[in-house]
Design a protein around this motif. Structure first.
Motif, PDB file in Angstrom:
ATOM      1  N   THR A  43      21.841  48.345   8.463  1.00 45.60           N
ATOM      2  CA  THR A  43      20.854  49.304   7.961  1.00 45.60           C
ATOM      3  C   THR A  43      19.760  48.545   7.204  1.00 45.60           C
ATOM      4  O   THR A  43      19.923  47.378   6.819  1.00 45.60           O
ATOM      5  N   TRP A  44      18.671  49.262   6.974  1.00 43.73           N
ATOM      6  CA  TRP A  44      17.526  48.690   6.247  1.00 43.73           C
ATOM      7  C   TRP A  44      16.972  49.769   5.341  1.00 43.73           C
ATOM      8  O   TRP A  44      16.750  50.909   5.776  1.00 43.73           O
ATOM      9  N   ASN A  45      16.789  49.430   4.079  1.00 45.83           N
ATOM     10  CA  ASN A  45      16.275  50.429   3.135  1.00 45.83           C
ATOM     11  C   ASN A  45      14.858  50.099   2.682  1.00 45.83           C
ATOM     12  O   ASN A  45      14.362  50.668   1.702  1.00 45.83           O
ATOM     13  N   GLY A  46      14.227  49.192   3.324  1.00 41.82           N
ATOM     14  CA  GLY A  46      12.866  48.797   2.964  1.00 41.82           C
ATOM     15  C   GLY A  46      12.815  47.515   2.184  1.00 41.82           C
ATOM     16  O   GLY A  46      11.793  46.818   2.161  1.00 41.82           O
ATOM     17  N   THR A  47      13.918  47.155   1.530  1.00 37.93           N
ATOM     18  CA  THR A  47      13.953  45.911   0.766  1.00 37.93           C
ATOM     19  C   THR A  47      15.187  45.076   1.049  1.00 37.93           C
ATOM     20  O   THR A  47      15.182  43.871   0.816  1.00 37.93           O
ATOM     21  N   GLU A  48      16.236  45.704   1.528  1.00 39.33           N
ATOM     22  CA  GLU A  48      17.476  44.969   1.735  1.00 39.33           C
ATOM     23  C   GLU A  48      18.167  45.424   3.016  1.00 39.33           C
ATOM     24  O   GLU A  48      18.204  46.633   3.309  1.00 39.33           O
ATOM     25  N   GLY A  49      18.704  44.463   3.720  1.00 39.64           N
ATOM     26  CA  GLY A  49      19.535  44.785   4.868  1.00 39.64           C
ATOM     27  C   GLY A  49      20.993  44.813   4.460  1.00 39.64           C
ATOM     28  O   GLY A  49      21.436  44.014   3.642  1.00 39.64           O
ATOM     29  N   LYS A  50      21.725  45.768   5.008  1.00 40.27           N
ATOM     30  CA  LYS A  50      23.154  45.861   4.711  1.00 40.27           C
ATOM     31  C   LYS A  50      23.915  45.979   6.033  1.00 40.27           C
ATOM     32  O   LYS A  50      23.389  46.478   7.025  1.00 40.27           O
ATOM     33  N   LEU A  51      25.155  45.551   5.974  1.00 41.93           N
ATOM     34  CA  LEU A  51      26.015  45.665   7.144  1.00 41.93           C
ATOM     35  C   LEU A  51      27.292  46.378   6.733  1.00 41.93           C
ATOM     36  O   LEU A  51      27.814  46.153   5.634  1.00 41.93           O
ATOM     37  N   TYR A  52      27.780  47.198   7.639  1.00 40.36           N
ATOM     38  CA  TYR A  52      28.998  47.964   7.376  1.00 40.36           C
ATOM     39  C   TYR A  52      29.950  47.753   8.541  1.00 40.36           C
ATOM     40  O   TYR A  52      29.567  47.903   9.701  1.00 40.36           O
ATOM     41  N   ARG A  53      31.159  47.402   8.199  1.00 43.06           N
ATOM     42  CA  ARG A  53      32.163  47.178   9.255  1.00 43.06           C
ATOM     43  C   ARG A  53      33.126  48.364   9.303  1.00 43.06           C
ATOM     44  O   ARG A  53      33.673  48.777   8.276  1.00 43.06           O
ATOM     45  N   PHE A  54      33.267  48.899  10.506  1.00 40.65           N
ATOM     46  CA  PHE A  54      34.158  50.039  10.740  1.00 40.65           C
ATOM     47  C   PHE A  54      35.294  49.602  11.659  1.00 40.65           C
ATOM     48  O   PHE A  54      35.134  48.724  12.503  1.00 40.65           O
ATOM     49  N   PHE A 109      25.102  57.392   6.244  1.00 38.43           N
ATOM     50  CA  PHE A 109      24.851  56.319   5.281  1.00 38.43           C
ATOM     51  C   PHE A 109      24.023  56.875   4.117  1.00 38.43           C
ATOM     52  O   PHE A 109      23.434  57.961   4.215  1.00 38.43           O
ATOM     53  N   PRO A 110      23.967  56.116   3.017  1.00 36.34           N
ATOM     54  CA  PRO A 110      23.198  56.601   1.860  1.00 36.34           C
ATOM     55  C   PRO A 110      21.751  56.919   2.232  1.00 36.34           C
ATOM     56  O   PRO A 110      21.167  56.276   3.116  1.00 36.34           O
ATOM     57  N   ALA A 111      21.212  57.913   1.534  1.00 38.82           N
ATOM     58  CA  ALA A 111      19.813  58.284   1.769  1.00 38.82           C
ATOM     59  C   ALA A 111      18.923  57.066   1.542  1.00 38.82           C
ATOM     60  O   ALA A 111      19.160  56.254   0.650  1.00 38.82           O
ATOM     61  N   GLY A 112      17.919  56.952   2.358  1.00 42.37           N
ATOM     62  CA  GLY A 112      16.999  55.814   2.211  1.00 42.37           C
ATOM     63  C   GLY A 112      17.347  54.661   3.127  1.00 42.37           C
ATOM     64  O   GLY A 112      16.537  53.751   3.329  1.00 42.37           O
TER      65      GLY A 112
END
Lengths: 242, 500
Positions: free
Chosen positions: B459-470, B438-441
């Motif tokens: 994932t969590w980058n410190g300010t935003e949660g993201k979800l990825y579907r595979f 995943f992207p750095a950070g």
């Protein structure tokens, strides 16, 4: 000839008119009867022990539930209930009966039996046997067969009372699997820590309830042992739970 | 007398003529007028089929009306009639005409429609000239739009809430606030949620599926359909513990019994509570905390319980071992259950455990005192507690830093995330690959499977949660080498479960 015809016509007309008279309805007139109700939750006897109650509890009330055969009427009707000679509990001393009537318009009634905590109950188990007898209002109800559930017929009832712990009749069949071998000390401890005092009905011993009772007692025993060491019963045996 | 005889003769003659006329052979040479036969069809709904419609949505239906003579439809009369045909409804529910238009366009709202109910629709087309009618009947099940989808529990600035990724990749946020306006999800950061698989009939709430959300000092059950709060979790106990810190609730069925749960486990404050189900009367509540076989309560249970043969098993972090959960105690395993690992004394702590791709087999990742990870395969036989297993030191880079795990239910792989790296450990070859980064950070916080083919990573980058579907192939590989959908705009993901 014409006269004869005229007379016969008049007789026929009179007979036809007579046939129009309203007859009394044919209804079955049953004998009013009364009997004890008996269900899983209201079997043929009650066992009551003051031992599971605090010392300041001096009386208790248990119901006798009567049901009638036939239709309700618009007046109170008296039940004739005999306290059998074989009873060891004395009417007026160990217990008193409420008003023995089926109220007007009712098919069923609960008659309260007030039981008194007398000193003799500390070491005696007393029984009161009741039998429905004929009264001015009711004949005895039906006398069915005794079964594994109901040892007595629907005309008899038994109240057993004491002031010491009595091993529940269902212990071996239905409680020992959860709590192990019976002892009075163990039973008293279980009652003390769970607050459970009803054991005889199947509804008192559902798996969920018995799991809760068992785990509560085991946890309390662990706390007791941590503070006091093993708990011994009246026979000197260490109390454990399965 | 003479007059009577004439009458009799006349009647006799008429009778003879009538009888003779009956012998006349019908030539059947009539002329017929063809009638206009009308038939109705509705695409996507078979006759007597069922259509699921979200509550508050507008139901639009354009029937196809076919005629044999192609008459003008203006001579037709239309009627859409409904009645409540739910299994629990009586036979005397009122019949309601909801439309008299050719095409249907009605909102699925009260008073005619109630969430969870099933309605019988009948559509009648009447040719007002010939009075010939055509009928079409079908069912409409009123469902919640939140019936299925990924549920994403998050820590948000103004308190916890959850989002859902609904079918069609529609994302809806702050659903608890929508369904429970004015009611907080709980105090403090939410801890976890559980959506146990089996339905539950506990006489505490309506029979059906359960949905729980926990916070640090309590928790709630939500109605599975409406997502409204049902009650605080203290309600589920005969005598609630003085300290309630829910960690996990699981329900289990006996083998080969899948209708309703037969057993529930509730882990709170690292202690195990059980509820035994069954057809007996009264509420099936959780009892007091279970003690170990020696009646000690010096244990620390992991949140999850796992289906054994008749009874579940739980892991004990403090004593580094498993227990069998019985109705009144945590029991030991028989000494004979395994030749490769003593489940009563593993001397290794549990890091992760879940069902593997084999029936009644679990992947448990253990950590020894030196930090080495081991994979323990626990396999229950179908008939008794005899248990076969293997244990192997895992050849898995970065697994010491892993923060999320997921066993693929259809291939012998365990995916794990360490930082922004997604790894795939193959149990059979004891080897690992790194199929995606995943992207750095961004740090991986959760990995979940829905069946074999769908994997969701948070994932969590410190300010935003993201979800990825595979999409995962049958062999356990990421099908396209990368994710097929990215979902953004989430808070920090606390838990991720599929509601279906």
């Amino acid at each position: 000839m014409r006269t004869t015809t005229y007379i016969l016509s008049c007789i026929t007309a009179v007979l036809l008119l007579a046939a129009c008279k309203k007859a009394e309805e044919l209804k079955y007139q049953e004998d009013p009867r009364v009997y004890f109700t008996k269900y899983v939750t209201n079997p043929d006897s009650i066992i009551y022990s003051f031992a599971v109650q605090p010392n300041d509890v001096t009386t208790t009330t248990v119901p006798l539930t009567f049901r009638i055969m036939g239709t309700a009427v618009n007046r109170d009707r008296v039940i004739n209930l005999q306290v059998d000679d074989s009873s060891t509990a004395k009417l007026g001393y160990h217990f008193t009966l409420g008003k023995l009537v089926i109220p007007a318009g009712q098919y069923q009634a609960e008659v309260p039996v007030t039981i008194y905590r007398k000193p003799g109950l500390k070491d005696s188990l007393l029984n009161a046997y009741f039998t429905v007898k004929e009264s001015a209002d009711f004949k005895p109800g039906y006398d069915d067969y005794a079964s594994s559930l109901n040892k007595k017929t629907r005309l008899q009832y038994k109240i057993t009372v004491n002031d010491y712990l009595l091993k529940p009749t269902s212990w071996e069949c239905c409680i020992a699997g959860y709590l192990g071998a019976y002892s009075a000390t163990k039973f008293r401890f279980v009652i003390l820590v769970t607050g459970k005092t009803s054991w005889d009905s199947g509804l008192d011993r559902t798996p969920g309830i018995m799991n809760f009772v068992t785990t509560t007692a085991k946890n309390a025993l662990r706390d007791y042992e941590a503070a006091n060491g093993p708990m011994l019963d009246e026979n000197g045996q260490v109390i454990t739970f399965p | 007398m003479i007059r009577n005889q004439s009458l009799y003769k006349s009647l006799l003659a008429a009778s003879l003529l009538t009888a003779a006329a009956a012998c006349y052979k019908d030539k059947g040479n009539y002329s017929y007028t063809e009638t206009n036969t009308v038939t109705v069809a509705i695409s996507n709904i078979e006759t007597n089929g069922t259509l699921n419609v979200n509550q508050a949505d507008t139901l639009r239906i354009t029937p196809v009306i076919t005629q044999t003579l192609g008459k003008d439809e203006s001579r037709f009369a239309y009627e859409w009639k409904i009645f409540d045909n739910s299994p629990t409804s009586s036979y005397t529910e009122p019949r309601i005409v909801v439309s008299k238009s050719r095409d249907l366009k009605i909102p699925i709202i009260a008073p005619n429609f109630t969430l969870g109910q099933r309605y019988r629709f009948s559509y009648k087309v009447t040719d007002t000239v010939t009075q010939i009618t055509a009928m079409y009947t079908f069912n409409v099940q009123v469902v919640n739009r939140f019936a299925t989808g990924w549920v994403v529990l998050q820590d948000l600035p103004n308190g916890g809430d959850f989002s859902m990724i609904l079918p069609g990749d529609v994302v809806d946020h702050k659903i608890f606030a929508q369904t429970n306006p004015g009611t907080p999800l709980g105090s403090g950061t939410p801890v976890r949620m559980d959506i146990p698989f089996p339905s539950v009939d506990d006489a505490i709430s309506s029979p059906g599926k359960k949905f729980f959300v926990y916070h640090p000092n309590g928790g709630i059950e939500l109605d599975y359909t409406s997502l409204k709060k049902r009650y605080d979790l203290q309600t589920m106990f005969f005598n609630p513990p003085a300290v309630l810190k829910p960690q996990g609730i699981s329900y289990w069925t006996y083998p080969n019994q899948v209708a309703y749960a037969s057993f529930g486990t509730f882990v709170s404050n690292r202690k195990v509570y059980i509820s035994e189900m069954g057809g007996y009367p009264g509420a099936k509540k959780f009892g007091s905390e279970l003690a170990m076989a020696n009646n000690s309560n010096d244990y620390e249970a992991a949140p999850d319980a796992w289906q054994g043969i008749s009874w579940p098993i739980v892991f004990d972090h403090k004593n580094k071992r498993f227990h069998i959960v019985r109705p009144t105690k945590l029991d030991n395993f028989p000494d004979t259950v395994s030749t490769v690992a003593n489940l009563n004394n593993l001397k290794k702590d549990l890091v992760y455990m879940d069902e593997s791709n084999i029936v009644r087999a679990y992947n448990a990742i253990l950590k020894d005192d030196a930090g080495q990870r081991h994979l323990l395969r626990i396999t229950f036989s179908s008939t008794d507690y005899i248990l076969t297993s293997f244990i192997q030191a895992m050849n898995a880079p970065d697994i010491e830093q892993a923060t999320a795990f997921a066993s693929n239910p259809t291939s012998p792989h365990v995916f794990y995330g360490a930082g922004n790296k997604l790894y795939r450990y193959e149990v059979t070859s004891n080897s690992s690959t790194q199929p995606f980064t995943f992207p750095a950070g961004e740090s991986i916080t959760h990995i979940r499977f829905r069946g074999g083919p769908e994997m969701l990573v948070a994932t969590w980058n410190g300010t935003e949660g993201k979800l990825y579907r595979f999409t995962i192939s049958n062999t356990g590989a990421i099908s396209t080498g990368t994710y097929i959908k990215e979902y953004t705009g989430f808070g920090k993901v606390i838990d991720l479960k599929y509601k279906g």
